[in-house]
Each structure stands twice: as C-alpha cells, then as structure tokens.
Design a protein around this motif. Structure first.
Motif, PDB file in Angstrom:
ATOM      1  N   ILE A  58       0.797  -1.231   0.000  1.00  0.00           N
ATOM      2  CA  ILE A  58       0.000   0.000   0.000  1.00  0.00           C
ATOM      3  C   ILE A  58       0.825   1.275   0.000  1.00  0.00           C
ATOM      4  O   ILE A  58       0.429   2.264  -0.611  1.00  0.00           O
ATOM      5  CB  ILE A  58      -0.968   0.016   1.199  1.00  0.00           C
ATOM      6  CG1 ILE A  58      -0.211  -0.163   2.519  1.00  0.00           C
ATOM      7  CG2 ILE A  58      -2.040  -1.032   1.051  1.00  0.00           C
ATOM      8  CD1 ILE A  58      -1.075   0.049   3.757  1.00  0.00           C
ATOM      9  N   TRP A  59       1.999   1.270   0.643  1.00  0.00           N
ATOM     10  CA  TRP A  59       2.729   2.521   0.829  1.00  0.00           C
ATOM     11  C   TRP A  59       3.858   2.744  -0.158  1.00  0.00           C
ATOM     12  O   TRP A  59       4.480   3.806  -0.169  1.00  0.00           O
ATOM     13  CB  TRP A  59       3.299   2.592   2.249  1.00  0.00           C
ATOM     14  CG  TRP A  59       4.028   1.360   2.699  1.00  0.00           C
ATOM     15  CD1 TRP A  59       3.502   0.304   3.369  1.00  0.00           C
ATOM     16  CD2 TRP A  59       5.414   1.050   2.483  1.00  0.00           C
ATOM     17  NE1 TRP A  59       4.461  -0.652   3.608  1.00  0.00           N
ATOM     18  CE2 TRP A  59       5.651  -0.218   3.079  1.00  0.00           C
ATOM     19  CE3 TRP A  59       6.480   1.724   1.874  1.00  0.00           C
ATOM     20  CZ2 TRP A  59       6.898  -0.828   3.066  1.00  0.00           C
ATOM     21  CZ3 TRP A  59       7.730   1.122   1.845  1.00  0.00           C
ATOM     22  CH2 TRP A  59       7.929  -0.150   2.437  1.00  0.00           C
ATOM     23  N   ILE A  60       4.118   1.776  -1.042  1.00  0.00           N
ATOM     24  CA  ILE A  60       5.261   1.880  -1.944  1.00  0.00           C
ATOM     25  C   ILE A  60       5.157   3.092  -2.868  1.00  0.00           C
ATOM     26  O   ILE A  60       6.130   3.832  -3.065  1.00  0.00           O
ATOM     27  CB  ILE A  60       5.408   0.587  -2.779  1.00  0.00           C
ATOM     28  CG1 ILE A  60       5.844  -0.584  -1.880  1.00  0.00           C
ATOM     29  CG2 ILE A  60       6.419   0.796  -3.910  1.00  0.00           C
ATOM     30  CD1 ILE A  60       7.237  -0.457  -1.315  1.00  0.00           C
ATOM     31  N   ASN A  61       3.990   3.320  -3.438  1.00  0.00           N
ATOM     32  CA  ASN A  61       3.830   4.402  -4.411  1.00  0.00           C
ATOM     33  C   ASN A  61       2.897   5.500  -3.932  1.00  0.00           C
ATOM     34  O   ASN A  61       2.324   6.232  -4.744  1.00  0.00           O
ATOM     35  CB  ASN A  61       3.305   3.826  -5.737  1.00  0.00           C
ATOM     36  CG  ASN A  61       4.293   2.880  -6.395  1.00  0.00           C
ATOM     37  OD1 ASN A  61       5.467   3.215  -6.549  1.00  0.00           O
ATOM     38  ND2 ASN A  61       3.828   1.699  -6.755  1.00  0.00           N
ATOM     39  N   ASP A  62       2.729   5.615  -2.630  1.00  0.00           N
ATOM     40  CA  ASP A  62       1.816   6.626  -2.112  1.00  0.00           C
ATOM     41  C   ASP A  62       2.404   7.241  -0.847  1.00  0.00           C
ATOM     42  O   ASP A  62       2.332   6.663   0.237  1.00  0.00           O
ATOM     43  CB  ASP A  62       0.446   5.989  -1.803  1.00  0.00           C
ATOM     44  CG  ASP A  62      -0.632   7.019  -1.508  1.00  0.00           C
ATOM     45  OD1 ASP A  62      -0.283   8.184  -1.226  1.00  0.00           O
ATOM     46  OD2 ASP A  62      -1.821   6.662  -1.555  1.00  0.00           O
TER      47      ASP A  62
END
Length: 210
Positions: A58-62
């Motif tokens: 969830i946090w890789i590209n946000d």
C-alpha cells in the motif's frame, strides 16, 4: 468506493501511528524510535497482508501514508509534552480505533483479490493485529494479542459480521461502517469491563520452582 478506502486507510494509519508513538513514550525511547514504532505499527499489518495477497504494498507508491504517520506522531508528541500523565488505557483505546478500520478494509481488500470468505477474515485480522505485534516485540513486551486480551476474537467476529452483511445484500459502505463500529464496540467493551480469555500456563510453583 476507492476514495472511501483510501481515507479509511489514512485514518487507520494515523491512529496506529499514535499507538506506536505512545508505546515509545511509555518506554522512554528516543526520537528515532518514535518514528520506527509509529511506522511499523501503522503499515506493518497492511504490508504483511499485501505480500500474502501478491498485491502492490500500500505505501510503496503513495507518500500520503508517510505524511499521515509523521503528522500523527508529531501531533502526539506535542500533546504528550503538555501532559504529565496519560490515562493507562489510552494506548488500548487508540489501538481499538485502528483495529476497527484495518480489519474491515483488510477483509474487503482480500475479497477483492478473490480469496475465500474464511481467508479474507483471517487476512483482515492479520491486517489489524500484525502492526501492533511488531510494535510490542520491539518494546520487548508480549504482544497484546497473546496476553489474554479479547483482541483477535473481536477481529474475527467483526469480519464474520461484515462478510455476513455483504452476503445478505447490504450495501458495501454501509456494511463497512457497521463492521467497524461493531469491532470498536466489542473491543472497547472488553477494555472497560476487563473481559479476557483464559491464559494458558502454570505458576512457577507448579514446576517445583521456589
């Protein structure tokens, strides 16, 4: 619904970041530890879920997830500096809010990736509890989920309720809100009235120790 999911996720991230910050404060850790505990508590469960699902983490590209963590951590630090004491169950109550969000959103995400209902409930439960487990281990404590707390059971019950509502044709957003509120109610009731499950083990004397 994707927008609702995102905001639910950010709320859960922020609340769990608060619990990580409270744990660091309670254990008199330094500023780096605050960020570490806030981060692993906030994104640990969702990361484990996504890896098991084979989904993008969830946090890789946000970066908004990290903004939510930093804002929540800094805000908590500022509030703690203004208070000499904090109610002993503050961490548990804050944890209950994060749990309510992540268990239901984690269950739904698992369903979206084609898992069975049973697997979705288990992965939803992992979404809620794994971050707190990592936090407690780093604090050298027995994780809350293993201390006789009515914790994982409330997650499973809420997951069953949520998937049951979906099966009955209840609109998804309404079912999510009901599921989250029910889990929060179950967990806060357990905290307030000290409802626990039996703890397995024996006293030292039962092993012939003094």
């Amino acid at each position: 619904m994707e927008l609702y999911f995102h905001w639910f996720d950010l709320f859960g991230i922020a609340v769990f970041a608060v619990t990580g910050t409270l744990a660091a404060w309670r254990n008199q850790m330094d500023g780096f530890a605050v960020i570490v505990l806030a981060s692993v508590t906030a994104i640990g469960g969702g990361t484990v879920r996504d890896l098991l699902l084979g989904a993008p983490v969830i946090w890789i590209n946000d970066n908004s997830y990290f903004y939510a963590i930093f804002i929540a951590a800094i805000g908590t630090i500022l509030l703690l500096r203004k208070r000499l004491t904090v109610p002993h169950n503050t961490l548990q109550i804050a944890d209950a809010f994060g749990l309510a969000v992540f268990v239901i959103t984690g269950t739904q995400k698992s369903l979206d990736y084609g898992t069975s209902v049973m697997v979705a409930i288990l992965l939803g439960t992992m979404s809620g509890v794994c971050g707190g487990m990592i936090r407690d281990v780093l604090c050298r404590e027995i994780p809350m989920v293993f201390r006789g707390e009515l914790y994982a059971i409330t997650c499973i019950l809420a997951g069953i309720l949520y998937t049951g509502l979906l099966a009955l044709g209840v609109e998804q957003l309404q079912a999510m809100v009901i599921g989250m509120f029910s889990l929060l109610l179950f967990r806060t009731a357990a905290i307030k009235w000290h409802i626990t499950i039996p703890v397995f083990g024996k006293a030292a004397n039962d092993f012939g120790e003094p």
